[in-house]
Design a protein around this motif. Structure first.
Motif, short mmCIF file in Angstrom:
data_model
loop_
_atom_site.label_atom_id
_atom_site.label_comp_id
_atom_site.label_asym_id
_atom_site.label_seq_id
_atom_site.Cartn_x
_atom_site.Cartn_y
_atom_site.Cartn_z
N GLN A 1 60.49 93.20 69.84
CA GLN A 1 59.96 91.94 70.37
C GLN A 1 59.02 91.33 69.35
OE1 GLN A 1 61.03 90.74 73.50
NE2 GLN A 1 62.44 92.46 73.21
N ALA A 2 59.20 90.07 69.07
CA ALA A 2 58.38 89.37 68.07
C ALA A 2 56.92 89.32 68.50
CB ALA A 2 58.92 87.96 67.85
N PRO A 3 56.01 89.36 67.52
CA PRO A 3 54.58 89.27 67.85
C PRO A 3 54.25 87.98 68.61
CG PRO A 3 54.89 89.92 65.57
CD PRO A 3 56.24 89.54 66.09
N ASN A 4 53.27 88.09 69.48
CA ASN A 4 52.75 86.96 70.25
C ASN A 4 53.75 86.37 71.23
OD1 ASN A 4 50.22 87.07 68.85
ND2 ASN A 4 51.25 86.09 67.12
N THR A 5 54.74 87.15 71.65
CA THR A 5 55.69 86.69 72.65
C THR A 5 55.45 87.44 73.96
OG1 THR A 5 57.36 88.34 72.09
CG2 THR A 5 57.46 86.22 70.90
N LEU A 6 55.99 86.91 75.04
CA LEU A 6 55.88 87.59 76.32
C LEU A 6 56.52 88.97 76.24
CD1 LEU A 6 55.20 87.74 79.33
CD2 LEU A 6 57.33 86.46 79.78
N GLY A 7 57.65 89.07 75.55
CA GLY A 7 58.31 90.36 75.40
C GLY A 7 57.42 91.39 74.73
N ARG A 8 56.72 90.99 73.68
CA ARG A 8 55.83 91.91 72.97
C ARG A 8 54.68 92.32 73.88
NH1 ARG A 8 54.22 93.51 67.68
NH2 ARG A 8 56.43 93.30 67.23
N LYS A 9 54.15 91.38 74.63
CA LYS A 9 53.05 91.70 75.55
C LYS A 9 53.50 92.72 76.59
CE LYS A 9 50.80 87.30 74.79
NZ LYS A 9 50.48 85.99 75.32
N LEU A 10 54.73 92.59 77.06
CA LEU A 10 55.25 93.55 78.04
C LEU A 10 55.42 94.93 77.40
CD1 LEU A 10 57.88 91.30 79.82
CD2 LEU A 10 55.75 92.18 80.80
N VAL A 11 55.97 94.98 76.19
CA VAL A 11 56.16 96.25 75.50
C VAL A 11 54.83 96.93 75.25
CG1 VAL A 11 56.88 97.28 73.29
CG2 VAL A 11 58.38 95.67 74.44
N GLU A 12 53.82 96.14 74.88
CA GLU A 12 52.49 96.69 74.59
C GLU A 12 51.68 96.92 75.86
OE1 GLU A 12 50.89 93.91 71.76
OE2 GLU A 12 52.03 94.82 70.10
N LYS A 13 52.27 96.66 77.00
CA LYS A 13 51.64 96.87 78.31
C LYS A 13 50.33 96.10 78.47
CE LYS A 13 53.79 101.36 78.62
NZ LYS A 13 53.96 102.07 77.40
N GLN A 14 50.30 94.89 77.86
CA GLN A 14 49.14 94.04 78.05
C GLN A 14 49.15 93.56 79.50
OE1 GLN A 14 48.81 90.89 75.17
NE2 GLN A 14 49.44 92.23 73.49
N SER A 15 48.02 93.62 80.13
CA SER A 15 47.98 93.26 81.53
C SER A 15 46.66 92.56 81.84
CB SER A 15 48.13 94.51 82.39
OG SER A 15 48.41 94.19 83.71
N PRO A 16 46.69 91.47 82.53
CA PRO A 16 47.87 90.79 83.05
C PRO A 16 48.57 89.98 81.96
CG PRO A 16 45.93 89.55 83.64
CD PRO A 16 45.45 90.79 82.91
N VAL A 17 49.84 89.64 82.21
CA VAL A 17 50.57 88.70 81.36
C VAL A 17 50.67 87.40 82.13
CG1 VAL A 17 51.89 90.42 80.08
CG2 VAL A 17 52.84 89.47 82.19
N ARG A 18 50.79 86.29 81.40
CA ARG A 18 50.89 85.00 82.04
C ARG A 18 52.32 84.49 81.92
NH1 ARG A 18 46.47 83.91 84.07
NH2 ARG A 18 46.71 81.73 84.53
N ILE A 19 52.88 84.11 83.07
CA ILE A 19 54.21 83.53 83.13
C ILE A 19 54.08 82.22 83.88
CG2 ILE A 19 56.60 83.84 83.86
CD1 ILE A 19 56.06 86.89 83.88
N PHE A 20 54.38 81.12 83.21
CA PHE A 20 54.21 79.78 83.78
C PHE A 20 52.80 79.59 84.31
CE2 PHE A 20 58.88 80.43 84.50
CZ PHE A 20 59.29 79.57 83.49
N GLY A 21 51.81 80.12 83.56
CA GLY A 21 50.42 79.93 83.90
C GLY A 21 49.87 80.87 84.97
N GLU A 22 50.72 81.69 85.55
CA GLU A 22 50.30 82.62 86.60
C GLU A 22 50.18 84.03 86.03
OE1 GLU A 22 51.85 84.01 91.03
OE2 GLU A 22 52.87 82.40 89.97
N GLY A 23 49.10 84.75 86.38
CA GLY A 23 48.89 86.10 85.87
C GLY A 23 49.63 87.15 86.68
#
Length: 111
Positions: A22-44
């Motif tokens: 997953q490319a850096p700074n993408t939603l996919g990378r954030k999911l792989v790195e288990k960053q939480s919360p993630v924002r999808i369409f502005g919602e955490g």
């Protein structure tokens, strides 16, 4: 894809399986790195534990191994043909998985 994630990420019956780098700074990378919360369409959304398809081949094999109902069709998509072929061989030989596909770029399948 983001619509599917938003609608299912909070469902404990859902598995989000990242199957490639997953490319850096993408939603996919954030999911792989288990960053939480993630924002999808502005919602955490909180991210639960998991494993990376890129970094954890053993984990992928174990994931399939414990499935009560094995997949009828499996697509292995990886940028290294040898790694894909080896995973396909393991799934077929050791777990009896059939219907394994190793798609080529822009190949189309009917599901």
């Amino acid at each position: 894809m983001r619509h599917h994630l938003r609608n299912r990420i909070g469902d404990p019956r859902t598995t989000i399986l990242m199957t490639s780098w997953q490319a850096p700074n993408t939603l996919g990378r954030k999911l792989v790195e288990k960053q939480s919360p993630v924002r999808i369409f502005g919602e955490g959304f909180e991210v639960l534990t998991g494993f990376s398809g890129y970094a954890d081949r053993v984990g992928l094999v174990e994931f399939v191994q414990v499935m009560e109902k094995k997949p009828q069709r499996t697509f292995i998509v990886h940028d290294e043909a040898e790694s894909s072929a080896n995973l396909a061989k393991t799934l077929g030989d050791e777990l009896g998985i059939t219907g394994i596909e190793l798609p080529e770029a822009e190949q189309i399948f009917s599901l």
